[in-house]
Design a protein around this motif. Structure first.
Motif: not given
Length: 45
Positions: A1-11, A14-17, A41-44
């Protein structure tokens, strides 16, 4: 899965649920093309 540092450039957010009405990649029925879907978006993880 993605981690925050891998998608910092994305607008995209990131959803928790998972918000209602959205699907994860594993929930998309087999045989459907991913081109028919939009990443919103991305899920946490």
């Amino acid at each position: 899965m993605y981690e925050y540092h891998e998608i910092l450039g994305s607008e995209k957010p990131i959803y928790r649920t998972k918000p209602p009405g959205l699907k994860t990649i594993s929930e998309i029925p087999s045989g459907e093309f991913l081109i028919d879907y939009e990443i919103v978006g991305y899920l946490e993880y």
